[in-house]
Design a protein around this motif. Sequence first.
Motif, mmCIF file in Angstrom:
data_model
loop_
_atom_site.group_PDB
_atom_site.id
_atom_site.type_symbol
_atom_site.label_atom_id
_atom_site.label_comp_id
_atom_site.label_asym_id
_atom_site.label_seq_id
_atom_site.Cartn_x
_atom_site.Cartn_y
_atom_site.Cartn_z
ATOM 1 N N LEU A 35 -10.108 -2.409 0.606
ATOM 2 C CA LEU A 35 -8.734 -2.925 0.521
ATOM 3 C C LEU A 35 -8.537 -3.757 -0.742
ATOM 4 O O LEU A 35 -7.544 -3.609 -1.459
ATOM 5 C CB LEU A 35 -8.446 -3.809 1.739
ATOM 6 C CG LEU A 35 -7.747 -3.145 2.918
ATOM 7 C CD1 LEU A 35 -7.623 -4.138 4.067
ATOM 8 C CD2 LEU A 35 -6.356 -2.671 2.498
ATOM 9 N N SER B 293 -3.907 11.643 -2.966
ATOM 10 C CA SER B 293 -3.392 10.305 -2.670
ATOM 11 C C SER B 293 -4.488 9.262 -2.886
ATOM 12 O O SER B 293 -5.688 9.558 -2.785
ATOM 13 C CB SER B 293 -2.918 10.233 -1.216
ATOM 14 O OG SER B 293 -4.047 10.300 -0.361
ATOM 15 N N GLU B 294 -4.027 8.027 -3.138
ATOM 16 C CA GLU B 294 -4.965 6.930 -3.409
ATOM 17 C C GLU B 294 -5.900 6.701 -2.209
ATOM 18 O O GLU B 294 -7.075 6.381 -2.367
ATOM 19 C CB GLU B 294 -4.177 5.656 -3.716
ATOM 20 C CG GLU B 294 -4.998 4.502 -4.242
ATOM 21 C CD GLU B 294 -5.592 4.734 -5.628
ATOM 22 O OE1 GLU B 294 -5.171 5.681 -6.310
ATOM 23 O OE2 GLU B 294 -6.511 3.980 -6.018
ATOM 24 N N GLN B 295 -5.325 6.913 -1.018
ATOM 25 C CA GLN B 295 -6.109 6.752 0.211
ATOM 26 C C GLN B 295 -7.300 7.709 0.209
ATOM 27 O O GLN B 295 -8.430 7.322 0.480
ATOM 28 C CB GLN B 295 -5.186 7.065 1.382
ATOM 29 C CG GLN B 295 -5.621 6.454 2.681
ATOM 30 C CD GLN B 295 -4.574 6.733 3.751
ATOM 31 O OE1 GLN B 295 -3.422 7.059 3.457
ATOM 32 N NE2 GLN B 295 -4.988 6.642 4.989
ATOM 33 N N ARG C 102 2.618 1.798 -3.265
ATOM 34 C CA ARG C 102 1.713 2.310 -4.288
ATOM 35 C C ARG C 102 1.418 3.803 -4.033
ATOM 36 O O ARG C 102 1.343 4.597 -4.962
ATOM 37 C CB ARG C 102 0.404 1.515 -4.255
ATOM 38 C CG ARG C 102 -0.481 1.824 -5.425
ATOM 39 C CD ARG C 102 -1.675 0.950 -5.476
ATOM 40 N NE ARG C 102 -1.380 -0.334 -6.097
ATOM 41 C CZ ARG C 102 -2.305 -1.137 -6.611
ATOM 42 N NH1 ARG C 102 -3.559 -0.796 -6.550
ATOM 43 N NH2 ARG C 102 -1.976 -2.274 -7.164
ATOM 44 N N GLU C 103 1.272 4.135 -2.746
ATOM 45 C CA GLU C 103 1.052 5.539 -2.380
ATOM 46 C C GLU C 103 2.196 6.405 -2.898
ATOM 47 O O GLU C 103 1.995 7.447 -3.506
ATOM 48 C CB GLU C 103 0.974 5.668 -0.853
ATOM 49 C CG GLU C 103 -0.382 5.313 -0.289
ATOM 50 C CD GLU C 103 -1.351 6.452 -0.443
ATOM 51 O OE1 GLU C 103 -1.343 7.341 0.396
ATOM 52 O OE2 GLU C 103 -2.114 6.454 -1.440
ATOM 53 N N PHE D 165 -8.403 -1.659 -3.666
ATOM 54 C CA PHE D 165 -7.116 -0.970 -3.744
ATOM 55 C C PHE D 165 -6.060 -1.861 -4.409
ATOM 56 O O PHE D 165 -5.256 -1.410 -5.208
ATOM 57 C CB PHE D 165 -6.679 -0.567 -2.336
ATOM 58 C CG PHE D 165 -5.366 0.149 -2.305
ATOM 59 C CD1 PHE D 165 -5.307 1.501 -2.628
ATOM 60 C CD2 PHE D 165 -4.184 -0.510 -1.981
ATOM 61 C CE1 PHE D 165 -4.098 2.175 -2.612
ATOM 62 C CE2 PHE D 165 -2.975 0.165 -1.968
ATOM 63 C CZ PHE D 165 -2.933 1.512 -2.283
ATOM 64 N N PHE D 166 -6.110 -3.152 -4.034
ATOM 65 C CA PHE D 166 -5.121 -4.084 -4.596
ATOM 66 C C PHE D 166 -5.654 -4.797 -5.826
ATOM 67 O O PHE D 166 -5.276 -5.937 -6.116
ATOM 68 C CB PHE D 166 -4.722 -5.119 -3.532
ATOM 69 C CG PHE D 166 -3.938 -4.539 -2.405
ATOM 70 C CD1 PHE D 166 -2.642 -4.092 -2.604
ATOM 71 C CD2 PHE D 166 -4.483 -4.418 -1.149
ATOM 72 C CE1 PHE D 166 -1.918 -3.534 -1.567
ATOM 73 C CE2 PHE D 166 -3.764 -3.871 -0.107
ATOM 74 C CZ PHE D 166 -2.478 -3.418 -0.309
ATOM 75 N N PHE E 22 0.829 -1.202 0.000
ATOM 76 C CA PHE E 22 0.000 0.000 0.000
ATOM 77 C C PHE E 22 0.868 1.259 0.000
ATOM 78 O O PHE E 22 0.665 2.180 -0.771
ATOM 79 C CB PHE E 22 -0.906 -0.042 1.249
ATOM 80 C CG PHE E 22 -1.800 1.155 1.392
ATOM 81 C CD1 PHE E 22 -2.956 1.262 0.646
ATOM 82 C CD2 PHE E 22 -1.473 2.196 2.275
ATOM 83 C CE1 PHE E 22 -3.784 2.357 0.784
ATOM 84 C CE2 PHE E 22 -2.293 3.289 2.400
ATOM 85 C CZ PHE E 22 -3.456 3.372 1.663
#
Lengths: 739, 325
Positions: free
Chosen positions: B134, B233-235, A733-734, B137-138, A730
Motif C-alpha cells: 500500500l 492495472s496498477e493493482q 489512480r487506477e 502504491f502511494f 487508489f
Amino acid sequence: MNYISGKNNLSQPDYTLNHPVNSRSTIFIFILVIFMLHACSDSAWNNPYPNDGTDNNAEVIYSSFKERPKRLDPVSSYSANEYQFIAQIYEPPLQYHYLLRPYTLIPLTASKLPDVRYYAENGVLVDENAVDSIVYSEYTIKINKGIMFQPHPAFAKNDQGESIYLNLTENDLNNIHILSDFENTGTRELTAEDYVYQLKRIANPYLHSPIAGVMRKYILGFDDFRKKVSETYPNSNEGWHDLREIKLEGVDAIDRYTYRIRIKGKYPQLVYWMAMPFFSPMPWEAEKFYAQEGMEERNISLNWYPVGTGPFMLTENNPNLRMVMEKNPNFHGERYPSEGEQEDRAKGLLVDAGKVLPLIDKAVYSLEKESIPYWNKFLQGYYDTSGISSDSFDQAIQFSSGGDIQLTDLMKDKGIKLETAVTTSIFYKGFNMLDPIVGGKSESARLLRRAISIAVDYEEYISIFANGRGVASQGPVPPGIFGNVEGEEGINPFVYDWKFGEPKRKDIETAKKLMVQAGYADGIDPKTKKQLVLNFDTPAAGPDAKAQLNWMRKQYQKIGIQLVIRATDYNRFQEKMRNGTSQIFQWGWNADYPDPENFFFLLYGPNSKVKHHGENAANYSNPEYDRLFEKMKNIKNGPERLIIIKEMTKILQEDAPWLWGFHPKAYSLFHDWYKNVKPNLMANNLLKYRRVDAESRAEKRLEWNKPNYMPLVYLGIFLLISFIPAIIAFRKRERSSMK
Amino acid sequence: MIAYIVRRILYAIPILIGVNILTFLLFFVVNSPDDMARMFLGQKHVTEEQIQNWKTERGYHYPLFYNAEEKGADKLTKTIFYTKSIRLFVFDFGRSDSGRDISFDISQRMWPSLAIAVPQLIIGLLVTITLALLIAFFRGTYIDYWAVVICVALMSISSLFYIIGGQYIMGKILRVVPISGFEDGVFGIKFLILPVLIGIIGGIGSSTRWYRTIFLEEINKDYVRTARAKGISEQLVLFRHVLRNALIPILTGVVVILPLLFMGSLITESFFGIPGLGSYTIDAINRQDFSIVRSMVFLGAFLYIIGLLLTDISYTIVDPRVRLN
C-alpha cells in the motif's frame, strides 16, 4: 477449497454440509464459535484458568511460583520455593503451632513431643543440666497409629498381596509417560521404619542432603553408615540403594510406631529439625519404585512426584506452567487449632477451630515469572494473595500523617487486606576479621568498625530502598526470637542512644571522634597519608543495586573513608568469602528454626568460613564469646539463657564484626475472601489452615472483569474510516492509469 | 544439488565443533564445576565432600580439556569437554544436571513456542507485506511520508514497552484477554491472542519499512514499466509482477529464521508465562546447568545452519536462474 461431505444417518441429525465451504469462512465460523462459547460461559474473558466447571465455586486457592522447584525430595529440598510444595505433602513428626507465639512446637504425626533422655559414660542416666557429663542424648518419638500414605502406585498390590509395580521391566513401561499412567494405586500405614529410612537417606552420601554436614556432628554412627553405603553400593547409579539392611547406630525403630534417635552430647536444637521436611517419613517402596530401570528416562522420579502422608498431594506437576495440589483422600484428619493469642479470636482466626483440615480442596500454582502481570492479576482477583514489589508499593500502601502505614483507597475499595511481620532474617554487612585494616582484635580496628557502624545510617537505607519495610538491627537476633530484647535495654549502645522512647543513631561527630581515636583523623590513613580506602565486595548488580551502592559510598564518605565497590558475580563473591580475601561484604541469613543459636552460631569461632568452612563469614573469633555460645546453646529458654545471650550480644556490639543491618519486614496483601491469614515465619505447612469464600470470589471476579470492548470497536471504525481516503485515492489512480 | 547439500552439511561439522568449544570456554570462564555443585546443592551447610561427590556423579571431576593423569587417548577422552560434547553430534542431549531428560523437555517446550511464533510470523508477514505494498502504491504522497514516520516511531519503541503496554490496555483496562498464562488446546487460543498481536505490532515498523524499500526498488524496474505500458492495472502490476519478484529477498529472509522459530522468545515467554524454549536456556544459565546450555546452543547453531541451507535451496525455487553448484 475444502469439501466436507458425509452420508446420512437416519438415527442422527445430519450436521454435515454437502456443498463447498470456503476455508476462510470455516476459520471465521470456528473463531466465532469459540468466542460465543466463551461469551456464554460464566467466567470473564480474561480469566486465565480453564473453566472446567468446578473452579469457580470450588474451595480452590490460586497462587503462583516464579521458578521451577529444583527438587521435591525432602532429603535435599531446602529452599522456600521447594518448601511451598513439599511441606504440604510430607509430614515430619513435629510442627509449629499455627497461632501461638512465641513459636511453639507441637506434635504432627507424633503422639506427643519427643521423650528426651541424657546419658553419661556407661549408659548412666543423668539430668539434662549436667551438660558436661552428658555423652549422648536419646530422643524417643512415638507416632500416631492409623496414618496412611497418599494413594500411589508404589503401594499398589494385586489380589495375592504382591506389589504390582515394584519389579517392572522396560516393556512394562512402554505406555508409561507420567505417574498417572499407572492404572493402580495403593496405600499403607505410616510406621516408625519410614522415619528411620528417611534419616538413613539423609546419611546416604549419594543423596547430598544439605543437612548431612550438621547431622554427622551429632547422630551416632553417621560416618560409619556413610562408609558402609559406599562399600555396599560403590556406584551411585546402580539402581535402588536398599538402606533397610544397613544399620545406622544412632537411629532405630523400637516397635511399629516408635523410633529412637541417639546423638552425641547434648543438642537441644534437634527438635527444631524434627519440624522440618528433612525429618519426614519416606516409604522404602517409593524409593524402590522410582529407582527402577526406565523411570528416570521418563522423568518419573521422587524429585518430581512426592509421596507423603500430608493434607495434600501433587496431582499435576508441570513446573513449566502449573503445579496443582489436591486434598489427600487418606489424610489423617488433623483439626484446626482451638487456641491462639488473645487477639486471634477477634480477628476471626478461630472461626474454624476444631474443623477437620485441610479447609480447601485444591491449590493451583501458576508459573508467573514477572511481577507486573502477577500484580495485575492479583488486582483482577485471579490470585488470592500478593507480596508488594517496589513497582507497586505506591499503588498499595500510603503513609498517614502520623507515619503509620495504611492501604490506599484502591486496595480498600477492593476489600484487600494487609498483614505485616518482621521476618526472622537479617541482612548485614560483615567485616572480614582476618583483614589487617578492618579486622583483628586491635583497639584501632574495633574503633574503626564502630565508627563505620554509626556512619552507615540503616534507618535511611530502609526508608529509601525498602519503602520503610524493615527494622534496623541492634544485634544478630531478630524480633520474635528468644534473646531479642526490646526497648532501651535492647539497643546497641555503641551506635544508638535512647531518646524520646526510641533508639536514635549517634550523630556523625561521634563517629568522627572514633575515627580520630582509631588513628584515622578525617579519614586519613597515617601509613599512606592519604584517604583511607576500604573495599566492599558484593554480588549486587543492576540499576537498583547501583543506587544502593552509591548510597553506601556516601555513608563511608561522611567519615572520610573512600569505599571502593567490588561488584562481582555470586560465584566469585563466594570464592572470595571462602578464601577470606574480602574486606567488607554483605550477606544475609534466614532462620532455620526459632532459636537464638541459629543466629549466634554465625559468629562462633569454630564455625569460621576460611578455617572451618562454616557459616561464620566474618571469621570472627572471640574465646569468651565462643565459651558463652557453647554454654548458651545447651540451655533451655529462660532467665539464665537470657543473661548469657545479653553477655554475648554485648561482646558482639563492642567488637562490631558486622554492621548489624536490618531485619526486613514482610508485607502481604490478600483478598477478603481469603481466610485464616496469620503470619507464621517458621511453619511451612500453612496451606491446610487456609479457607476461601469461593462464592464471593467468583462474584468479585465477574464484577471486576467485565470486558470493555467498545474502545476496540471505535478503533476498528476509526481504522476503516481512515482507509476511505486511501481507497478513493487508489481508485482515482487506477482510473488515471486506465486512461 | 544433492552434492551441494552434502558438502554444506559437512561444512557444518567444524562450525558446530567451534560453537561447542566457544560455549564451553565461555561457560567455564564464568562458572567452575565447584560453583555448579554449590548452586545445585544450595548455600547452607554444604560440605566439600558433598561437592566432590556431586561432581564425580556428573562427570565434572575430570579436567576441562586435557587429563594429564591418564594415558593414551584417555588424556583427551576423560575430560569434561569430551564426555559432555561428543554425544551432541548424534543429537543425544543426555540429562540435565538436575537429572531431567533434555530431549524430552525440548520436545515438550517447543510447542508453546511454536504456538506463538508461527501465527506471529504468518499474520505478521501478511500484514506487513500488505502495508508495504500500500505504501509503495502511494509512494511520494503524504501517505507514504507519514507511513514511514510511523514505521520509524514503531521501530524505536522497545519490545518490552509493547508487552507491558499491551498487557495493561488489553488485559487490565479492556479486560478482553488474560494478562498472562497458557493452556493447551482450544481454550489456549485466548492466551495466544495478546502475545501474537504484540509480536505483530512490534514487528510492523521494521518489516514494513524494509519491504517497502524492496517494493520500491522493483517498482522502478523496466519490466514494471513494460507491464504498465501494456495497460495492466496498477493493482495487477503490484500483485502479479512486483510482489512476485520482490518475494525473493523476502522469502530468503523468512526461510532463514524458520528453523529457529521453535527456539522461542525470552521476553515474550517470560512476561506471558508461556512454557516455551525461550526461557529454557536462560533458566539453565541462571541455574548454571551446563548440560542444558550446551544442548540449546548446539541446537540453535545447528538450526541456523539448516536455515541458511534452506535459504540457498529456496533461491533455486523462487528464482530459476539460480543454480546450486
